[in-house]
Design a protein around this motif. Structure first.
Motif, mmCIF file in Angstrom:
data_model
loop_
_atom_site.group_PDB
_atom_site.id
_atom_site.type_symbol
_atom_site.label_atom_id
_atom_site.label_comp_id
_atom_site.label_asym_id
_atom_site.label_seq_id
_atom_site.Cartn_x
_atom_site.Cartn_y
_atom_site.Cartn_z
ATOM 1 N N UNK A 97 93.821 117.902 4.174
ATOM 2 C CA UNK A 97 93.838 119.327 3.853
ATOM 3 C C UNK A 97 93.417 120.141 5.075
ATOM 4 N N UNK A 98 92.441 119.632 5.802
ATOM 5 C CA UNK A 98 92.000 120.305 7.026
ATOM 6 C C UNK A 98 93.034 120.163 8.137
ATOM 7 N N UNK A 99 93.631 118.988 8.253
ATOM 8 C CA UNK A 99 94.629 118.774 9.301
ATOM 9 C C UNK A 99 95.833 119.696 9.136
ATOM 10 N N UNK A 100 96.239 119.920 7.876
ATOM 11 C CA UNK A 100 97.422 120.735 7.607
ATOM 12 C C UNK A 100 97.071 122.175 7.238
ATOM 13 N N UNK A 101 95.830 122.574 7.483
ATOM 14 C CA UNK A 101 95.436 123.944 7.186
ATOM 15 C C UNK A 101 96.280 124.926 7.994
ATOM 16 N N UNK A 102 96.712 125.999 7.336
ATOM 17 C CA UNK A 102 97.627 126.944 7.980
ATOM 18 C C UNK A 102 96.985 127.668 9.157
ATOM 19 N N UNK A 103 95.690 127.971 9.070
ATOM 20 C CA UNK A 103 95.050 128.797 10.087
ATOM 21 C C UNK A 103 94.441 127.983 11.222
ATOM 22 N N UNK A 104 93.716 126.925 10.885
ATOM 23 C CA UNK A 104 93.000 126.198 11.938
ATOM 24 C C UNK A 104 93.292 124.703 11.940
ATOM 25 N N UNK A 105 94.288 124.266 11.191
ATOM 26 C CA UNK A 105 94.619 122.847 11.149
ATOM 27 C C UNK A 105 95.165 122.342 12.475
ATOM 28 N N UNK A 106 94.841 121.100 12.781
ATOM 29 C CA UNK A 106 95.262 120.526 14.058
ATOM 30 C C UNK A 106 96.778 120.389 14.147
ATOM 31 N N UNK A 107 97.437 120.170 13.018
ATOM 32 C CA UNK A 107 98.899 120.034 13.036
ATOM 33 C C UNK A 107 99.548 121.335 13.486
ATOM 34 N N UNK A 108 99.132 122.449 12.903
ATOM 35 C CA UNK A 108 99.708 123.737 13.287
ATOM 36 C C UNK A 108 99.323 124.132 14.704
ATOM 37 N N UNK A 109 98.119 123.768 15.120
ATOM 38 C CA UNK A 109 97.724 124.062 16.499
ATOM 39 C C UNK A 109 98.603 123.306 17.488
ATOM 40 N N UNK A 110 98.930 122.078 17.146
ATOM 41 C CA UNK A 110 99.810 121.297 18.015
ATOM 42 C C UNK A 110 101.202 121.917 18.067
#
Length: 212
Positions: free
Chosen positions: A44-57
């Motif tokens: 849930x944290x990895x795919x978080x829209x605002x601060x998730x690592x997936x979106x940051x990548x």
């Protein structure tokens, strides 16, 4: 000097070495040490829209990160990734065990015949670990039919029931709606699917004499 033909064999020997295999087993077993709820929180944290690592990548490569748990399709993708990560250890250990049973002389013979890495895998390794591949498939199917914690904690079956699976329906019917007869019917359906998978496992075991 080492000839080009000898290099693949040296690589094979390295990946079959005891130290590497111990390291791989240790890394592989990590998801088993994490509970289903903790796995759900992590993804849930990895795919978080605002601060998730997936979106940051994705943003690092100039791609706008989506809202993973607002889209039915993306929520399903995230759920599948989380569930596969949770179930991966047993499948990897099965395949690793199968790879260790391959006679190195067969791979060396393929090298001598000039086979590429892809041809060695497709023509030699994969056919020889067919039993383990079949059992891994059975395991993933069984886990999908029976797992509850990861999906329930990650999405709760949403959005718009996109990730609703039979165990969630069973849980809500039995414990939230208190419709025990319907819950029993769902449980029987799950049991029937599991029985089919068990019969498949027994058939595979007998065919390849697994455990003998």
């Amino acid at each position: 000097a080492t000839s080009p033909r000898a290099r693949p064999s040296a690589t094979h020997n390295y990946f079959r070495s005891a130290n590497f295999l111990r390291f791989l087993r240790g890394v592989t077993i990590v998801p088993y040490l994490v509970s289903g709820v903790a796995t759900a929180v992590m993804f849930r944290l990895l795919f978080n829209e605002e601060f998730g690592q997936v979106n940051r990548t994705l943003e690092f490569f100039g791609i706008e990160g989506p809202s993973w748990f607002a889209s039915p399709i993306l929520a399903m993708v995230a759920t599948i990734i989380a569930q596969v990560w949770s179930d991966l250890p047993l499948a990897v250990l099965l395949l690793l065990g199968g790879l260790q049973t391959i006679d190195p002389s067969l791979l060396d013979a393929a090298d001598v015949d000039g086979a590429s890495g892809w041809h060695r895998a497709w023509k030699v390794s994969i056919p020889l670990i067919a039993p383990q591949l079949a059992l891994a498939t059975v395991w993933f199917s069984y886990s999908t039919l029976t797992s509850l914690g990861v999906v329930l904690a990650l999405t709760g079956g949403g959005p718009v029931d996109a990730t609703r699976i039979l165990p969630i329906t069973l849980y809500e019917t039995a414990f939230l709606d208190l419709r025990t007869h319907e819950a029993l019917a769902i449980a029987i359906v799950i049991l029937a699917f599991n029985a089919v998978l068990t019969l498949g496992y027994v058939g595979i075991s007998r065919r390849y004499d697994i455990g003998n």
